[in-house]
Design a protein around this motif. Structure first.
Motif, PDB file in Angstrom:
ATOM      1  N   TYR A   1      51.734  45.329  13.824  1.00  0.00           N
ATOM      2  CA  TYR A   1      51.153  46.544  14.381  1.00  0.00           C
ATOM      3  C   TYR A   1      49.894  46.154  15.139  1.00  0.00           C
ATOM      4  O   TYR A   1      48.966  45.570  14.565  1.00  0.00           O
ATOM      5  N   LEU A   2      49.862  46.450  16.422  1.00  0.00           N
ATOM      6  CA  LEU A   2      48.748  46.030  17.266  1.00  0.00           C
ATOM      7  C   LEU A   2      47.480  46.794  16.897  1.00  0.00           C
ATOM      8  O   LEU A   2      47.534  47.944  16.449  1.00  0.00           O
ATOM      9  N   PRO A   3      46.315  46.167  17.095  1.00  0.00           N
ATOM     10  CA  PRO A   3      45.041  46.817  16.752  1.00  0.00           C
ATOM     11  C   PRO A   3      44.621  47.866  17.781  1.00  0.00           C
ATOM     12  O   PRO A   3      43.542  47.804  18.370  1.00  0.00           O
ATOM     13  N   PHE A   4      45.517  48.820  18.013  1.00  0.00           N
ATOM     14  CA  PHE A   4      45.204  49.957  18.878  1.00  0.00           C
ATOM     15  C   PHE A   4      45.301  51.218  18.037  1.00  0.00           C
ATOM     16  O   PHE A   4      46.365  51.570  17.536  1.00  0.00           O
TER      17      PHE A   4
ATOM     18  N   ASP B   1      34.170  43.813  13.583  1.00  0.00           N
ATOM     19  CA  ASP B   1      35.411  43.061  13.818  1.00  0.00           C
ATOM     20  C   ASP B   1      35.786  43.206  15.292  1.00  0.00           C
ATOM     21  O   ASP B   1      35.960  44.321  15.794  1.00  0.00           O
ATOM     22  N   LEU B   2      35.916  42.070  15.976  1.00  0.00           N
ATOM     23  CA  LEU B   2      36.317  42.042  17.375  1.00  0.00           C
ATOM     24  C   LEU B   2      37.709  41.415  17.460  1.00  0.00           C
ATOM     25  O   LEU B   2      37.936  40.350  16.877  1.00  0.00           O
ATOM     26  N   SER B   3      38.617  42.033  18.180  1.00  0.00           N
ATOM     27  CA  SER B   3      39.966  41.471  18.290  1.00  0.00           C
ATOM     28  C   SER B   3      40.532  41.708  19.676  1.00  0.00           C
ATOM     29  O   SER B   3      40.242  42.724  20.319  1.00  0.00           O
ATOM     30  N   VAL B   4      41.334  40.748  20.140  1.00  0.00           N
ATOM     31  CA  VAL B   4      42.053  40.860  21.410  1.00  0.00           C
ATOM     32  C   VAL B   4      43.464  40.336  21.185  1.00  0.00           C
ATOM     33  O   VAL B   4      43.692  39.473  20.329  1.00  0.00           O
ATOM     34  N   GLY B   5      44.411  40.847  21.948  1.00  0.00           N
ATOM     35  CA  GLY B   5      45.786  40.402  21.780  1.00  0.00           C
ATOM     36  C   GLY B   5      46.586  40.530  23.055  1.00  0.00           C
ATOM     37  O   GLY B   5      46.199  41.240  24.001  1.00  0.00           O
TER      38      GLY B   5
ATOM     39  N   PHE C   1      48.023  43.858  27.275  1.00  0.00           N
ATOM     40  CA  PHE C   1      46.900  43.401  26.468  1.00  0.00           C
ATOM     41  C   PHE C   1      46.335  44.535  25.615  1.00  0.00           C
ATOM     42  O   PHE C   1      46.493  45.715  25.924  1.00  0.00           O
ATOM     43  N   VAL C   2      45.683  44.138  24.541  1.00  0.00           N
ATOM     44  CA  VAL C   2      45.043  45.093  23.639  1.00  0.00           C
ATOM     45  C   VAL C   2      43.717  44.518  23.183  1.00  0.00           C
ATOM     46  O   VAL C   2      43.564  43.289  23.070  1.00  0.00           O
ATOM     47  N   ALA C   3      42.728  45.376  22.954  1.00  0.00           N
ATOM     48  CA  ALA C   3      41.418  44.932  22.484  1.00  0.00           C
ATOM     49  C   ALA C   3      40.827  46.024  21.599  1.00  0.00           C
ATOM     50  O   ALA C   3      41.072  47.221  21.819  1.00  0.00           O
ATOM     51  N   ALA C   4      40.050  45.623  20.595  1.00  0.00           N
ATOM     52  CA  ALA C   4      39.473  46.598  19.662  1.00  0.00           C
ATOM     53  C   ALA C   4      38.140  46.103  19.121  1.00  0.00           C
ATOM     54  O   ALA C   4      37.932  44.899  18.949  1.00  0.00           O
ATOM     55  N   ILE C   5      37.251  47.046  18.867  1.00  0.00           N
ATOM     56  CA  ILE C   5      35.981  46.788  18.184  1.00  0.00           C
ATOM     57  C   ILE C   5      35.863  47.782  17.040  1.00  0.00           C
ATOM     58  O   ILE C   5      35.954  49.003  17.256  1.00  0.00           O
ATOM     59  N   THR C   6      35.705  47.281  15.838  1.00  0.00           N
ATOM     60  CA  THR C   6      35.515  48.127  14.662  1.00  0.00           C
ATOM     61  C   THR C   6      34.184  47.779  14.022  1.00  0.00           C
ATOM     62  O   THR C   6      33.900  46.606  13.773  1.00  0.00           O
ATOM     63  N   ALA C   7      33.369  48.793  13.767  1.00  0.00           N
ATOM     64  CA  ALA C   7      32.044  48.585  13.182  1.00  0.00           C
ATOM     65  C   ALA C   7      31.940  49.328  11.863  1.00  0.00           C
ATOM     66  O   ALA C   7      32.410  50.462  11.734  1.00  0.00           O
ATOM     67  N   HIS C   8      31.316  48.673  10.881  1.00  0.00           N
ATOM     68  CA  HIS C   8      31.099  49.247   9.556  1.00  0.00           C
ATOM     69  C   HIS C   8      29.616  49.100   9.236  1.00  0.00           C
ATOM     70  O   HIS C   8      29.219  48.377   8.323  1.00  0.00           O
TER      71      HIS C   8
ATOM     72  N   ASP D   1      27.712  51.547   4.438  1.00  0.00           N
ATOM     73  CA  ASP D   1      28.801  51.535   3.466  1.00  0.00           C
ATOM     74  C   ASP D   1      29.688  52.768   3.561  1.00  0.00           C
ATOM     75  O   ASP D   1      30.878  52.707   3.242  1.00  0.00           O
ATOM     76  N   PHE D   2      29.111  53.895   4.011  1.00  0.00           N
ATOM     77  CA  PHE D   2      29.892  55.128   4.049  1.00  0.00           C
ATOM     78  C   PHE D   2      30.397  55.456   5.450  1.00  0.00           C
ATOM     79  O   PHE D   2      31.059  56.478   5.644  1.00  0.00           O
ATOM     80  N   LEU D   3      30.116  54.611   6.425  1.00  0.00           N
ATOM     81  CA  LEU D   3      30.431  54.925   7.812  1.00  0.00           C
ATOM     82  C   LEU D   3      31.229  53.808   8.469  1.00  0.00           C
ATOM     83  O   LEU D   3      30.875  52.634   8.367  1.00  0.00           O
ATOM     84  N   MET D   4      32.320  54.176   9.142  1.00  0.00           N
ATOM     85  CA  MET D   4      33.108  53.232   9.926  1.00  0.00           C
ATOM     86  C   MET D   4      33.501  53.905  11.231  1.00  0.00           C
ATOM     87  O   MET D   4      33.833  55.093  11.259  1.00  0.00           O
ATOM     88  N   ALA D   5      33.438  53.142  12.329  1.00  0.00           N
ATOM     89  CA  ALA D   5      33.793  53.680  13.634  1.00  0.00           C
ATOM     90  C   ALA D   5      34.385  52.565  14.477  1.00  0.00           C
ATOM     91  O   ALA D   5      34.168  51.380  14.210  1.00  0.00           O
ATOM     92  N   GLY D   6      35.140  52.943  15.500  1.00  0.00           N
ATOM     93  CA  GLY D   6      35.720  51.925  16.347  1.00  0.00           C
ATOM     94  C   GLY D   6      36.324  52.494  17.612  1.00  0.00           C
ATOM     95  O   GLY D   6      36.588  53.700  17.715  1.00  0.00           O
ATOM     96  N   VAL D   7      36.525  51.619  18.586  1.00  0.00           N
ATOM     97  CA  VAL D   7      37.209  51.960  19.819  1.00  0.00           C
ATOM     98  C   VAL D   7      38.234  50.872  20.116  1.00  0.00           C
ATOM     99  O   VAL D   7      38.055  49.715  19.708  1.00  0.00           O
ATOM    100  N   SER D   8      39.299  51.227  20.814  1.00  0.00           N
ATOM    101  CA  SER D   8      40.320  50.247  21.163  1.00  0.00           C
ATOM    102  C   SER D   8      40.944  50.614  22.496  1.00  0.00           C
ATOM    103  O   SER D   8      40.855  51.758  22.958  1.00  0.00           O
ATOM    104  N   TYR D   9      41.604  49.620  23.096  1.00  0.00           N
ATOM    105  CA  TYR D   9      42.190  49.774  24.429  1.00  0.00           C
ATOM    106  C   TYR D   9      43.531  49.064  24.485  1.00  0.00           C
ATOM    107  O   TYR D   9      43.700  47.982  23.902  1.00  0.00           O
ATOM    108  N   THR D  10      44.487  49.673  25.163  1.00  0.00           N
ATOM    109  CA  THR D  10      45.752  49.015  25.466  1.00  0.00           C
ATOM    110  C   THR D  10      46.035  49.167  26.949  1.00  0.00           C
ATOM    111  O   THR D  10      45.769  50.234  27.536  1.00  0.00           O
TER     112      THR D  10
END
Length: 379
Positions: free
Chosen positions: A149-152, A188-192, A210-217, A220-229
Protein backbone atom coordinates in the motif's frame (compact mmCIF):
# COMPACT_ATOMS: atom_id res chain seq x y z
CA UNK A 1 -13.54 24.29 -2.63
CA UNK A 2 -16.78 24.47 -0.62
CA UNK A 3 -16.18 20.95 0.76
CA UNK A 4 -12.56 21.79 1.60
CA UNK A 5 -13.60 24.86 3.60
CA UNK A 6 -16.24 22.83 5.46
CA UNK A 7 -13.67 20.13 6.21
CA UNK A 8 -11.24 22.70 7.65
CA UNK A 9 -13.95 24.29 9.79
CA UNK A 10 -14.95 20.91 11.23
CA UNK A 11 -11.35 20.22 12.18
CA UNK A 12 -10.96 23.57 13.92
CA UNK A 13 -14.21 23.21 15.88
CA UNK A 14 -13.31 19.70 17.06
CA UNK A 15 -9.62 20.37 17.63
CA UNK A 16 -9.77 23.50 19.80
CA UNK A 17 -11.19 21.90 22.96
CA UNK A 18 -8.90 18.88 22.63
CA UNK A 19 -5.62 20.60 21.81
CA UNK A 20 -6.09 23.02 24.70
CA UNK A 21 -5.58 20.08 27.05
CA UNK A 22 -2.38 18.21 27.90
CA UNK A 23 -2.34 14.45 27.47
CA UNK A 24 -1.94 12.61 30.76
CA UNK A 25 -0.19 9.60 29.29
CA UNK A 26 2.15 10.83 26.60
CA UNK A 27 4.25 7.66 26.51
CA UNK A 28 1.28 5.39 25.98
CA UNK A 29 -0.32 5.05 22.56
CA UNK A 30 -3.86 3.84 22.13
CA UNK A 31 -4.21 0.73 20.06
CA UNK A 32 -7.03 -0.01 17.66
CA UNK A 33 -9.02 -3.13 18.36
CA UNK A 34 -9.62 -5.82 15.79
CA UNK A 35 -12.08 -4.73 13.17
CA UNK A 36 -12.59 -1.40 11.50
CA UNK A 37 -10.37 0.16 8.86
CA UNK A 38 -6.61 -0.31 9.17
CA UNK A 39 -4.68 2.90 8.57
CA UNK A 40 -1.38 3.03 6.75
CA UNK A 41 0.27 3.87 10.08
CA UNK A 42 -1.14 0.72 11.67
CA UNK A 43 0.21 -1.43 8.84
CA UNK A 44 3.66 0.14 9.29
CA UNK A 45 3.53 -0.38 13.06
CA UNK A 46 2.80 -4.11 12.64
CA UNK A 47 5.68 -4.42 10.20
CA UNK A 48 8.06 -2.68 12.60
CA UNK A 49 7.03 -5.00 15.42
CA UNK A 50 7.72 -8.02 13.21
CA UNK A 51 11.13 -6.72 12.13
CA UNK A 52 12.20 -5.68 15.63
CA UNK A 53 11.22 -8.87 17.44
CA UNK A 54 13.82 -11.20 18.95
CA UNK A 55 14.09 -14.78 17.72
CA UNK A 56 14.92 -17.74 19.92
CA UNK A 57 17.21 -19.45 17.40
CA UNK A 58 18.34 -19.44 13.78
CA UNK A 59 15.89 -22.20 12.85
CA UNK A 60 13.49 -21.17 10.11
CA UNK A 61 10.34 -21.82 12.15
CA UNK A 62 11.58 -19.53 14.93
CA UNK A 63 12.10 -16.71 12.44
CA UNK A 64 8.54 -16.76 11.07
CA UNK A 65 5.67 -14.89 12.71
CA UNK A 66 2.08 -15.69 11.71
CA UNK A 67 -0.84 -13.33 12.34
CA UNK A 68 -4.25 -12.80 10.85
CA UNK A 69 -7.72 -11.32 10.92
CA UNK A 70 -11.23 -12.75 10.41
CA UNK A 71 -14.29 -10.54 9.89
CA UNK A 72 -17.90 -11.75 9.76
CA UNK A 73 -20.56 -9.19 8.86
CA UNK A 74 -24.34 -8.98 8.83
CA UNK A 75 -25.91 -6.04 7.05
CA UNK A 76 -29.17 -4.41 6.02
CA UNK A 77 -29.37 -1.69 3.35
CA UNK A 78 -32.31 0.40 2.16
CA UNK A 79 -31.75 2.25 -1.11
CA UNK A 80 -34.15 5.04 -2.15
CA UNK A 81 -34.38 6.48 -5.67
CA UNK A 82 -35.82 9.97 -5.17
CA UNK A 83 -36.88 10.42 -8.80
CA UNK A 84 -38.36 6.91 -9.10
CA UNK A 85 -39.80 5.49 -5.85
CA UNK A 86 -40.69 2.25 -7.66
CA UNK A 87 -36.95 1.56 -7.99
CA UNK A 88 -36.38 1.54 -4.20
CA UNK A 89 -34.64 -1.61 -3.00
CA UNK A 90 -33.86 -3.38 0.26
CA UNK A 91 -31.21 -6.02 0.80
CA UNK A 92 -29.66 -7.93 3.69
CA UNK A 93 -26.98 -10.58 4.13
CA UNK A 94 -24.68 -12.29 6.59
CA UNK A 95 -21.36 -13.68 5.41
CA UNK A 96 -17.64 -14.02 5.89
CA UNK A 97 -16.41 -10.60 4.79
CA UNK A 98 -12.63 -10.77 5.09
CA UNK A 99 -9.84 -13.16 6.03
CA UNK A 100 -6.21 -12.06 6.25
CA UNK A 101 -3.27 -14.35 6.86
CA UNK A 102 0.11 -12.64 7.33
CA UNK A 103 3.56 -14.21 7.44
CA UNK A 104 6.63 -12.19 8.45
CA UNK A 105 10.00 -13.89 8.09
CA UNK A 106 13.03 -12.35 9.76
CA UNK A 107 15.59 -13.14 7.05
CA UNK A 108 18.53 -11.42 8.77
CA UNK A 109 19.18 -8.47 11.00
CA UNK A 110 17.35 -5.46 9.50
CA UNK A 111 15.80 -7.63 6.73
CA UNK A 112 12.20 -8.90 6.73
CA UNK A 113 10.09 -10.77 4.19
CA UNK A 114 6.37 -10.02 4.37
CA UNK A 115 3.41 -11.74 2.69
CA UNK A 116 -0.31 -11.18 3.26
CA UNK A 117 -2.89 -13.53 1.74
CA UNK A 118 -6.42 -12.17 1.69
CA UNK A 119 -9.91 -13.56 1.10
CA UNK A 120 -12.46 -11.00 0.01
CA UNK A 121 -15.51 -11.08 -2.28
CA UNK A 122 -15.08 -14.84 -2.87
CA UNK A 123 -11.49 -14.44 -4.06
CA UNK A 124 -8.14 -15.40 -2.52
CA UNK A 125 -5.15 -13.31 -3.57
CA UNK A 126 -1.80 -11.92 -2.43
CA UNK A 127 -2.62 -8.48 -1.03
CA UNK A 128 0.95 -7.66 0.06
CA UNK A 129 4.30 -9.21 -0.69
CA UNK A 130 7.55 -7.33 -0.19
CA UNK A 131 11.04 -7.25 1.26
CA UNK A 132 11.80 -4.59 3.86
CA UNK A 133 15.28 -3.32 4.64
CA UNK A 134 15.52 -1.24 7.81
CA UNK A 135 18.50 0.84 8.95
CA UNK A 136 19.96 1.42 12.39
CA UNK A 137 19.27 4.05 15.06
CA UNK A 138 22.19 6.09 13.78
CA UNK A 139 20.93 5.77 10.18
CA UNK A 140 17.12 5.37 10.38
CA UNK A 141 16.46 4.75 6.69
CA UNK A 142 14.30 2.05 5.15
CA UNK A 143 13.45 0.51 1.79
CA UNK A 144 10.31 -1.49 1.00
CA UNK A 145 10.22 -3.23 -2.39
CA UNK A 146 7.30 -5.28 -3.73
CA UNK A 147 3.49 -5.16 -3.72
CA UNK A 148 2.37 -2.78 -0.98
CA UNK A 149 0.00 0.00 0.00
CA UNK A 150 1.64 3.21 -1.17
CA UNK A 151 2.21 6.03 1.36
CA UNK A 152 -0.55 8.18 -0.11
CA UNK A 153 -3.22 9.08 2.43
CA UNK A 154 -3.64 7.96 6.03
CA UNK A 155 -7.15 6.40 6.10
CA UNK A 156 -7.52 5.83 9.83
CA UNK A 157 -11.08 5.18 11.00
CA UNK A 158 -13.20 3.94 13.90
CA UNK A 159 -15.76 2.53 11.46
CA UNK A 160 -16.32 -0.81 9.76
CA UNK A 161 -17.05 0.86 6.41
CA UNK A 162 -14.14 2.49 4.58
CA UNK A 163 -14.10 6.31 4.65
CA UNK A 164 -14.59 8.13 1.34
CA UNK A 165 -10.95 9.24 1.41
CA UNK A 166 -9.79 5.62 1.33
CA UNK A 167 -12.23 4.70 -1.43
CA UNK A 168 -10.87 7.52 -3.57
CA UNK A 169 -7.15 7.32 -2.87
CA UNK A 170 -5.96 3.94 -1.52
CA UNK A 171 -3.41 2.44 -3.91
CA UNK A 172 -2.00 -1.09 -3.77
CA UNK A 173 0.78 -1.54 -6.33
CA UNK A 174 4.13 -3.09 -6.96
CA UNK A 175 6.54 -0.33 -5.94
CA UNK A 176 9.82 0.65 -4.34
CA UNK A 177 9.45 3.06 -1.41
CA UNK A 178 12.40 4.59 0.44
CA UNK A 179 12.17 6.63 3.60
CA UNK A 180 14.07 8.32 6.37
CA UNK A 181 13.06 9.18 9.94
CA UNK A 182 14.11 12.23 11.90
CA UNK A 183 13.97 12.44 15.70
CA UNK A 184 13.00 8.83 16.23
CA UNK A 185 9.42 8.62 14.98
CA UNK A 186 8.71 12.37 15.09
CA UNK A 187 9.10 12.96 11.34
CA UNK A 188 8.91 10.40 8.53
CA UNK A 189 9.87 11.28 4.95
CA UNK A 190 9.16 8.81 2.15
CA UNK A 191 9.27 8.71 -1.65
CA UNK A 192 8.37 5.91 -4.03
CA UNK A 193 8.07 4.91 -7.67
CA UNK A 194 5.56 2.57 -9.32
CA UNK A 195 4.06 1.66 -12.68
CA UNK A 196 0.43 2.63 -12.48
CA UNK A 197 -2.48 0.55 -13.72
CA UNK A 198 -3.70 3.61 -15.65
CA UNK A 199 -1.30 5.68 -17.73
CA UNK A 200 -1.09 8.52 -20.23
CA UNK A 201 -1.98 7.58 -23.79
CA UNK A 202 1.10 7.03 -25.93
CA UNK A 203 3.53 6.63 -23.02
CA UNK A 204 5.88 3.67 -22.78
CA UNK A 205 4.97 0.81 -20.46
CA UNK A 206 7.43 1.96 -17.81
CA UNK A 207 7.84 3.04 -14.18
CA UNK A 208 6.80 6.67 -14.45
CA UNK A 209 4.47 7.33 -11.48
CA UNK A 210 5.65 8.69 -8.16
CA UNK A 211 4.48 9.16 -4.59
CA UNK A 212 5.84 11.23 -1.70
CA UNK A 213 4.73 11.76 1.91
CA UNK A 214 5.68 13.67 5.05
CA UNK A 215 4.26 12.59 8.40
CA UNK A 216 4.96 14.58 11.56
CA UNK A 217 4.33 13.56 15.17
CA UNK A 218 5.48 16.74 16.97
CA UNK A 219 3.52 16.06 20.17
CA UNK A 220 2.45 12.80 21.77
CA UNK A 221 -1.21 13.57 21.14
CA UNK A 222 -0.85 15.14 17.69
CA UNK A 223 -0.05 13.65 14.27
CA UNK A 224 -0.35 15.31 10.87
CA UNK A 225 0.84 14.70 7.35
CA UNK A 226 0.60 15.48 3.66
CA UNK A 227 1.19 13.24 0.65
CA UNK A 228 1.27 13.43 -3.13
CA UNK A 229 0.77 11.02 -6.01
CA UNK A 230 1.47 11.79 -9.65
CA UNK A 231 -1.17 9.28 -10.77
CA UNK A 232 -4.42 9.38 -8.81
CA UNK A 233 -6.19 7.33 -11.51
CA UNK A 234 -4.13 4.30 -10.45
CA UNK A 235 -5.85 4.13 -7.07
CA UNK A 236 -7.64 0.83 -6.59
CA UNK A 237 -11.15 2.23 -7.00
CA UNK A 238 -10.55 4.71 -9.82
CA UNK A 239 -8.50 2.26 -11.89
CA UNK A 240 -11.32 -0.31 -11.64
CA UNK A 241 -13.91 2.27 -12.74
CA UNK A 242 -11.78 3.49 -15.65
CA UNK A 243 -11.12 -0.07 -16.83
CA UNK A 244 -14.88 -0.71 -16.78
CA UNK A 245 -15.12 2.06 -19.38
CA UNK A 246 -12.89 -0.06 -21.62
CA UNK A 247 -9.56 1.74 -21.36
CA UNK A 248 -6.33 1.89 -19.37
CA UNK A 249 -5.10 5.13 -20.93
CA UNK A 250 -6.01 8.76 -20.28
CA UNK A 251 -5.32 12.02 -22.08
CA UNK A 252 -2.89 12.92 -19.31
CA UNK A 253 -1.96 11.76 -15.82
CA UNK A 254 -3.76 13.57 -13.01
CA UNK A 255 -1.98 14.02 -9.70
CA UNK A 256 -3.57 13.94 -6.27
CA UNK A 257 -2.84 15.20 -2.78
CA UNK A 258 -3.89 14.29 0.72
CA UNK A 259 -3.70 15.91 4.15
CA UNK A 260 -4.65 14.45 7.53
CA UNK A 261 -4.72 15.39 11.20
CA UNK A 262 -5.31 13.22 14.28
CA UNK A 263 -5.55 14.36 17.88
CA UNK A 264 -5.77 12.05 20.89
CA UNK A 265 -6.58 13.07 24.45
CA UNK A 266 -6.15 10.89 27.56
CA UNK A 267 -6.32 7.75 25.39
CA UNK A 268 -10.07 8.31 25.54
CA UNK A 269 -10.90 10.79 22.78
CA UNK A 270 -9.64 10.70 19.22
CA UNK A 271 -10.25 13.11 16.36
CA UNK A 272 -9.53 12.01 12.78
CA UNK A 273 -9.69 14.38 9.84
CA UNK A 274 -8.56 13.82 6.26
CA UNK A 275 -8.92 15.29 2.78
CA UNK A 276 -8.00 13.64 -0.56
CA UNK A 277 -8.38 15.31 -3.92
CA UNK A 278 -7.29 15.54 -7.54
CA UNK A 279 -4.93 18.35 -8.50
CA UNK A 280 -6.40 18.70 -12.00
CA UNK A 281 -9.40 17.67 -14.09
CA UNK A 282 -9.96 14.33 -15.74
CA UNK A 283 -11.21 14.90 -19.27
CA UNK A 284 -14.88 14.38 -20.04
CA UNK A 285 -15.76 10.70 -20.31
CA UNK A 286 -12.59 9.38 -18.66
CA UNK A 287 -14.23 8.71 -15.29
CA UNK A 288 -17.44 6.96 -14.37
CA UNK A 289 -20.22 6.17 -16.81
CA UNK A 290 -20.51 7.15 -20.50
CA UNK A 291 -23.50 9.34 -19.58
CA UNK A 292 -21.05 11.91 -18.19
CA UNK A 293 -19.16 12.39 -21.48
CA UNK A 294 -19.84 16.12 -21.50
CA UNK A 295 -18.36 16.86 -18.07
CA UNK A 296 -14.81 17.05 -16.75
CA UNK A 297 -14.21 15.53 -13.32
CA UNK A 298 -12.01 16.52 -10.39
CA UNK A 299 -12.94 14.10 -7.58
CA UNK A 300 -12.34 15.00 -3.95
CA UNK A 301 -13.33 13.40 -0.64
CA UNK A 302 -13.16 14.27 3.03
CA UNK A 303 -13.76 12.45 6.31
CA UNK A 304 -14.05 13.70 9.90
CA UNK A 305 -14.53 11.37 12.86
CA UNK A 306 -14.67 11.88 16.61
CA UNK A 307 -14.41 8.83 18.85
CA UNK A 308 -14.68 8.44 22.60
CA UNK A 309 -14.22 5.53 24.99
CA UNK A 310 -17.38 5.37 27.10
CA UNK A 311 -15.94 2.77 29.44
CA UNK A 312 -12.99 0.42 29.07
CA UNK A 313 -13.28 -1.55 25.80
CA UNK A 314 -16.51 0.22 24.79
CA UNK A 315 -16.24 3.11 22.34
CA UNK A 316 -18.59 5.33 20.37
CA UNK A 317 -17.62 7.29 17.25
CA UNK A 318 -19.37 9.75 14.93
CA UNK A 319 -18.54 10.38 11.27
CA UNK A 320 -19.25 13.18 8.82
CA UNK A 321 -17.83 12.93 5.33
CA UNK A 322 -18.55 13.43 1.68
CA UNK A 323 -17.21 14.09 -1.78
CA UNK A 324 -17.37 16.23 -4.90
CA UNK A 325 -17.55 14.79 -8.41
CA UNK A 326 -18.42 11.39 -7.04
CA UNK A 327 -20.81 10.70 -9.96
CA UNK A 328 -22.83 8.17 -7.98
CA UNK A 329 -19.74 6.24 -6.87
CA UNK A 330 -18.93 8.31 -3.77
CA UNK A 331 -21.71 9.88 -1.69
CA UNK A 332 -21.97 13.66 -1.68
CA UNK A 333 -22.77 13.45 2.04
CA UNK A 334 -22.22 10.71 4.57
CA UNK A 335 -22.87 10.62 8.29
CA UNK A 336 -23.33 7.96 10.92
CA UNK A 337 -22.23 6.36 14.16
CA UNK A 338 -20.51 3.18 15.27
CA UNK A 339 -20.31 1.37 18.60
CA UNK A 340 -17.20 -0.78 19.15
CA UNK A 341 -17.04 -3.32 21.97
CA UNK A 342 -13.68 -4.97 22.51
CA UNK A 343 -13.90 -8.51 23.87
CA UNK A 344 -10.36 -9.80 24.35
CA UNK A 345 -8.89 -10.16 20.86
CA UNK A 346 -12.36 -9.74 19.33
CA UNK A 347 -14.28 -6.63 18.40
CA UNK A 348 -18.05 -6.43 18.04
CA UNK A 349 -19.17 -3.38 16.07
CA UNK A 350 -22.62 -1.95 15.32
CA UNK A 351 -22.62 0.71 12.61
CA UNK A 352 -25.20 3.00 11.02
CA UNK A 353 -24.45 5.10 7.93
CA UNK A 354 -26.58 7.44 5.85
CA UNK A 355 -25.39 8.24 2.31
CA UNK A 356 -26.71 10.85 -0.08
CA UNK A 357 -25.82 10.62 -3.79
CA UNK A 358 -26.45 13.45 -6.20
CA UNK A 359 -25.14 14.19 -9.68
CA UNK A 360 -26.80 16.81 -11.85
CA UNK A 361 -25.13 15.47 -15.01
CA UNK A 362 -26.82 12.12 -14.50
CA UNK A 363 -30.01 13.50 -12.95
CA UNK A 364 -29.40 11.16 -10.03
CA UNK A 365 -30.66 11.73 -6.50
CA UNK A 366 -30.40 8.73 -4.23
CA UNK A 367 -30.19 7.98 -0.50
CA UNK A 368 -29.08 4.86 1.32
CA UNK A 369 -29.34 3.78 4.95
CA UNK A 370 -27.08 0.93 6.02
CA UNK A 371 -26.92 -1.05 9.25
CA UNK A 372 -23.88 -3.30 9.75
CA UNK A 373 -22.91 -5.65 12.56
CA UNK A 374 -19.38 -7.02 12.46
CA UNK A 375 -17.60 -9.55 14.61
CA UNK A 376 -13.83 -9.52 14.06
CA UNK A 377 -11.01 -11.43 15.66
CA UNK A 378 -7.27 -10.80 15.32
CA UNK A 379 -4.64 -13.40 16.09
Amino acid sequence: MKKLVLFACCLVLFALPLSAQETASGDEKSTQKAGGVKSLAERIQRLEEAIGRDTESDKWYDRIQISGLIEVEAGYRKFEEKNDPAADTKESDVDLATVELVADAKIAKHVDGHVMFKYEEDEVFVDEGFIALVGTKSFPAYLIAGRQYLPFGYYDSHFVTDPNTLVLGETNQGAAVAGYRIGGERVDLSVGAFKGEIDKAGDDDAIDSFVAAITAHPLDFLMAGVSYTSNLASSDSLSAVIEENGTTELTDRVGGWSAFLTIEYLDRFKLIGEYVGALDDFEAGELYSPATLDKKRSPTAFNVELGAMIIEDLGLALRYGGSDDGAGVLPEKQYGAVLNWGIGSCNLAFEYLHDEFEDTGLDVEQEADTLTAQLAVAF
